[in-house]
Motif scaffolding. Sequence first.
Motif, PDB file in Angstrom:
ATOM      1  N   CYS A 163       5.933  20.996  43.737  1.00  0.00           N
ATOM      2  CA  CYS A 163       7.187  20.361  44.185  1.00  0.00           C
ATOM      3  C   CYS A 163       8.265  21.403  44.393  1.00  0.00           C
ATOM      4  CB  CYS A 163       7.649  19.331  43.157  1.00  0.00           C
ATOM      5  SG  CYS A 163       9.359  18.791  43.393  1.00  0.00           S
ATOM      6  N   ILE A 164       8.904  21.350  45.591  1.00  0.00           N
ATOM      7  CA  ILE A 164       9.923  22.349  45.921  1.00  0.00           C
ATOM      8  C   ILE A 164      11.339  21.780  45.800  1.00  0.00           C
ATOM      9  CG2 ILE A 164       8.454  23.784  47.375  1.00  0.00           C
ATOM     10  CD1 ILE A 164       9.465  22.227  49.806  1.00  0.00           C
ATOM     11  N   GLY A 165      11.456  20.569  45.256  1.00  0.00           N
ATOM     12  CA  GLY A 165      12.788  20.004  45.031  1.00  0.00           C
ATOM     13  C   GLY A 165      13.565  19.742  46.300  1.00  0.00           C
ATOM     14  N   CYS A 166      12.839  19.397  47.387  1.00  0.00           N
ATOM     15  CA  CYS A 166      13.513  19.253  48.678  1.00  0.00           C
ATOM     16  C   CYS A 166      14.301  17.947  48.791  1.00  0.00           C
ATOM     17  CB  CYS A 166      12.485  19.315  49.801  1.00  0.00           C
ATOM     18  SG  CYS A 166      11.307  17.959  49.755  1.00  0.00           S
ATOM     19  N   GLY A 167      13.882  16.924  48.023  1.00  0.00           N
ATOM     20  CA  GLY A 167      14.597  15.657  48.064  1.00  0.00           C
ATOM     21  C   GLY A 167      14.111  14.705  49.148  1.00  0.00           C
ATOM     22  N   CYS A 169      11.602  12.875  49.016  1.00  0.00           N
ATOM     23  CA  CYS A 169      11.161  11.645  48.347  1.00  0.00           C
ATOM     24  C   CYS A 169      12.324  10.677  48.215  1.00  0.00           C
ATOM     25  CB  CYS A 169      10.548  11.971  46.982  1.00  0.00           C
ATOM     26  SG  CYS A 169      11.412  13.218  46.021  1.00  0.00           S
ATOM     27  N   CYS A 228       6.294  13.450  51.276  1.00  0.00           N
ATOM     28  CA  CYS A 228       6.464  14.694  50.500  1.00  0.00           C
ATOM     29  C   CYS A 228       5.774  15.861  51.193  1.00  0.00           C
ATOM     30  CB  CYS A 228       5.887  14.522  49.100  1.00  0.00           C
ATOM     31  SG  CYS A 228       5.817  16.063  48.165  1.00  0.00           S
ATOM     32  N   ILE A 232       2.823  15.528  46.762  1.00  0.00           N
ATOM     33  CA  ILE A 232       2.856  15.140  45.338  1.00  0.00           C
ATOM     34  C   ILE A 232       2.374  13.688  45.231  1.00  0.00           C
ATOM     35  CG2 ILE A 232       4.331  14.820  43.299  1.00  0.00           C
ATOM     36  CD1 ILE A 232       4.198  17.746  44.054  1.00  0.00           C
TER      37      ILE A 232
END
Lengths: 254, 263
Positions: A163-167, A169, A228, A232
Amino acid sequence: MEKNLNLNLKVWRQKNADDKGKFEEYKVNDISTDMSFLEMFDVLNSQLITEDKDPIAFDHDCREGICGSCSMHINGRPHGPKHAVTTCQLHMRSFNDGDTIVVEPWRAAPFPVIKDLVVNRSAFDRIISAGGFISINTGNAQDANAIPIPKDDADEAFAAAACIGCGACVAACKNASAMLFVSAKVSQFALLPQGQPERHQRVSEMVAQMDLEGFGACTNTGACSAECPKGISLTHIARMNRDYIAASFAANEK
Amino acid sequence: MNWVIKMFSSSLGQKFIMALTGLFLCSFLIVHMIGNLQLFKADDGLAFNTYAVFMTTNPLIKLTSYLLYFSILFHAVKGILLVVKNNKARPVKYAVQNGSANSHWTSRSMGILGTIILVFIIVHMKNFWFEYKFGHEIGYTSYYTNLATGETGSKEMSADYTQFNKIEEGMTADEKGQYRLVIVKDLYKAVALQFKEWYLVALYVLCMFAVAFHLYHGFQSAFQTLGLNHSKYNGLIKFLGIWIYSILLPAGFAAMPLFFFFK
Ligand code: HEM
Ligand code: SF4
Ligand code: FES
């Protein structure tokens, strides 16, 4: 070589957090199909600069799909029409000549717009600070493989850690729920021995922070996982749900 | 107690409530179906009416039914509150949103599907449950079963026949032999009469589609909510959700009004 594209763009423009914002229409011509979506935006921005107009603000950094900053909602989907890619990895060959492309920022109460397509994702950082870490005493590094870890668990943990925390989702979810992100960050430790001492505390506090930030609840639509860029899986959400129940029942707090 | 309140008031905990009450309602649907299958029996409603008495008098079942009413209310109120909360998490909507690209429409329509079911439950409870328990419209019928031949006959009691118990049982005899006599409140007839109304039949059939779609997503979703996601069992859960809850049960329930309408 494929024919270059002429495109119509409808882009969200908003001066700052307080501005109401609106769509502006632009035309870009002669776009190579080998360009990435961000490169197409670079072309548009240089066009705007030569016209003495304010270039469009958008987040970007690595441009290779690992930093997670290139948040753009393109034609109704986070990161555009392709599966499992970020905007920087989206090529213009995914579009057709003459297309109209609508580009919006992530829409979620906890992700306020800073300018144009740039949103503030510090809510994610605060969730991580609440528990998305392991506390260790520094000292000599352990020998690799000193702690046995089943291969399946290691693989699962690695998949979560992608997970790259891109948002995306949150952006895709009809409830603007952050469950996929938080569950990935819970899972990557829950599956490994190093994560065990703080396992219950971690999930309780990260969920509490997630709720505090104002993200929606989960309806299990699966939109998050489908959009995603790192694929994920929803199994991490189930694991977080389990861990949260276990943590609530087992906590010393009465 | 604090931790219980804390758990159930978190966003995850609120979904645990939805899942637990939802699955409880799902288990009720099975019982409701098995009982109501007696409507199809060609006995003028003797079995169904006797069953209705049992269901409304047995203390254990009464207790469960109170839990059921509570669950329906809690599930509906919590569900609607969640829809409101979730809407607030996105105050500015997208100009373009391509939901079908990443999720099934049923999963995005649980609130509206649930609301249709709620309207249905209210109409349904008013027409049968309330009328049966508190109304004065439903009369009594007596059934005679010939002990030698097993043949059953029935006769409506006159409108002024009332009794404290919903059922009276006894024996009687005539020149043809001995009979078992049952006088019972005739819910069966109320069902048969109501389902001659085309608009009620249409409402029931339409609402069963809402149930089917609600549970197409809901049944498997509840397991995910409770953390029960395992590649070994997911297939079975999906299978039950589709075949039992979104096909067989709704089709079976819809068949009842249709059966009486065309009978
Ligand atoms: C026969 C009656 C019903 C059954 C068997 C049923 C069953 C379920 C199940 C199993 C779920 C999945 C829970 C989860 O995702 O964890 C669910 C979700 C839901 N139900 Fe129902 N339900 C019924 C009636 C209703 C009614 C009357 C309403 C409201 C007016 C309602 C509103 C909802 C909503 C909004 C959700 C989604 C909650 C969310 O995921 O955010 N349901 N239901
Ligand atoms: S879970 Fe996927 S979509 Fe969500 S932040 Fe992580 S990488 Fe992005
Ligand atoms: S710019 Fe880093 S992921 Fe797109």
